[in-house]
Design a protein around this motif. Structure first.
Motif, PDB file in Angstrom:
ATOM      1  N   LYS A  17      59.561   9.663  11.853  1.00 59.70           N
ATOM      2  CA  LYS A  17      59.576  10.087  10.451  1.00 59.70           C
ATOM      3  C   LYS A  17      58.662   9.175   9.648  1.00 59.70           C
ATOM      4  O   LYS A  17      58.718   7.951   9.777  1.00 59.70           O
ATOM      5  CB  LYS A  17      61.012  10.013   9.907  1.00 59.70           C
ATOM      6  N   ASP A 240      68.766  10.944   4.947  1.00 59.61           N
ATOM      7  CA  ASP A 240      67.531  10.657   5.682  1.00 59.61           C
ATOM      8  C   ASP A 240      67.848   9.991   7.016  1.00 59.61           C
ATOM      9  O   ASP A 240      67.094  10.125   7.977  1.00 59.61           O
ATOM     10  CB  ASP A 240      66.632   9.731   4.860  1.00 59.61           C
ATOM     11  N   MET A 284      66.473  13.397  16.172  1.00 56.33           N
ATOM     12  CA  MET A 284      66.216  14.063  14.899  1.00 56.33           C
ATOM     13  C   MET A 284      67.106  15.292  14.789  1.00 56.33           C
ATOM     14  O   MET A 284      67.230  16.071  15.727  1.00 56.33           O
ATOM     15  CB  MET A 284      64.754  14.498  14.797  1.00 56.33           C
ATOM     16  N   ASP A 287      65.600  17.097   9.097  1.00 54.97           N
ATOM     17  CA  ASP A 287      64.738  16.022   8.614  1.00 54.97           C
ATOM     18  C   ASP A 287      65.406  14.655   8.698  1.00 54.97           C
ATOM     19  O   ASP A 287      64.833  13.652   8.266  1.00 54.97           O
ATOM     20  CB  ASP A 287      64.351  16.279   7.150  1.00 54.97           C
TER      21      ASP A 287
END
Length: 395
Positions: A17, A240, A284, A287
């Motif tokens: 990321k 996140d 993952m 996102d």
């Protein structure tokens, strides 16, 4: 899946990321983050020659005087005329040096009677004495803070002095903490039989509290595949980073990996060649980066130091997100290592790094004493007291 060296695992984690989007904040609010762009001076500091001391602006060649005091220069103002031969001006720290003066006679070495001034001490050592020259700190157009550098209080002051009231930084990472296990109960609630207080969630929240991020502890999920998978799906749209503790190993009740797969996650790697903390998992989900940490408290602490905190720094745009190491001498022996790198908890004693006697991966009492990690590479020979080793500070 083969064990990954810790450095390789960190690099693969960062590659999953990119740093978060850029936003602008008031300079004072940027502390604890990393600059998202080069900060360049918009002005010269100091803009004029300024006095570094309280005293009198004089011509050095005319010492020891006498001089006639013809005015005063104060910070934010200044004398509205030049200093001529035989003249001096009262001056204060930070005030502009009048044209014609080339030294400051400090007030402790001056005697004044009305407007008559003489030197009564050793006086200035030469032209330019006690004068901060224009541009001596930085000049307009000069790089002040490089992109990716941490913004601390000093960097905030430097940027503000350079003319910046607003700074570009990365958005704060949103972090969801999730503990798994039928044996866990919230801290403070009664425990009986095989039940344990959930200490990892509060510990991770505490570790993150000093970082620029928004961390939320979502509590405990029992060892149920559907419940863990549903929790992951829910949190993926809010965070996140999803960080879990427990359930990342290979037992029948270790359900984090299958729950992630059920939720649609892609697993990048699982298991790292380190001790403590082998069952680290990275993947993952949408996102969100999912970071699975071990359930043993010390293992969770060490892996959070090496993976969670660096991941936060990476998302904030740090140029060097991995904790730095320094070389120090050992105050006690360190054993040889096997096929995994070892991170020994230690403390400082008379400038030496001393391994703690308790290195059990569930031993929190000894962890409280830890001030540093002693990094021992895989396949390393035993070290004696006085030998050098790499150290990661836990301060």
């Amino acid at each position: 899946m083969a064990l990954l060296p810790a450095a390789d695992a960190q690099a693969r984690m960062f590659a999953l990321k990119a740093p978060l989007p850029i936003e602008t904040v008031a300079a004072a609010m940027a502390a604890g983050r990393y600059s998202a762009e080069d900060i360049v001076a918009k002005r010269t500091q100091p803009a004029l020659d300024l006095s570094a001391m309280d005293g009198y602006a004089i011509r050095f060649a005319e010492r020891p005087g006498p001089w006639t005091v013809v005015g005063e220069s104060a910070a934010g103002g200044g004398l509205d005329r030049a200093i001529g031969p035989g003249e001096a001006a009262r001056i204060f720290t930070g005030a502009p040096v009048p044209e014609g003066a080339d030294a400051i006679l400090i007030q402790e070495e001056a005697t004044r009677d009305g407007d008559r001034l003489v030197m009564s001490g050793e006086g200035p050592h030469g032209p330019g004495a006690h004068i901060r020259r224009a541009g001596s700190d930085f000049a307009e157009g000069e790089l002040l803070v490089r992109a990716g550098a941490p913004i601390g209080a000093a960097a905030v002051a430097l940027a503000a002095s350079g003319g910046h009231g607003i700074l570009a930084v990365r958005r704060l990472p949103r972090i969801a903490i999730l503990s798994t296990g039928n044996e866990l109960v919230p801290a403070g609630e009664p425990t009986g039989g095989a039940l344990l207080p959930a200490s990892n969630g509060p510990m991770l929240a505490a570790m993150l509290s000093g970082l620029a991020c928004e961390a939320t502890d979502h509590g405990i999920v029992p060892d149920d595949l559907d419940m863990i998978s549903s929790a992951f799906t829910l949190l993926a749209g809010q965070a996140d980073i999803i960080v879990t503790t427990g359930g990342a190993s290979v037992g029948d009740h270790d359900l984090v990996l299958p729950a992630l797969e059920k939720a649609g996650a892609t697993i990048d790697f699982w298991r790292v060649a380190m001790k403590p903390g082998k069952p680290v998992m990275i993947g993952m989900l949408g996102d969100a980066i999912v970071l699975g940490l071990p359930g043993n408290p010390v293992s969770a602490f060490v892996t959070a130091t090496l993976f969670l905190k660096p991941l936060v720094a990476h998302l904030l745009g740090a140029a060097r997100p991995v904790p730095p190491t320094v070389i120090a001498r050992l105050g006690a022996p360190a054993p040889a290592t096997g096929n995994r790198a070892e991170y020994l908890r230690g403390k400082w004693a008379n400038g030496l790094a001393v391994p703690l006697s308790g290195q059990d991966s569930a031993g929190l009492a000894a962890l409280v004493e830890a001030e540093l990690l002693i990094v021992r590479p895989a396949g390393a020979e035993a070290l004696a007291a006085g030998d050098q080793a790499e150290i990661i500070s836990l301060a």
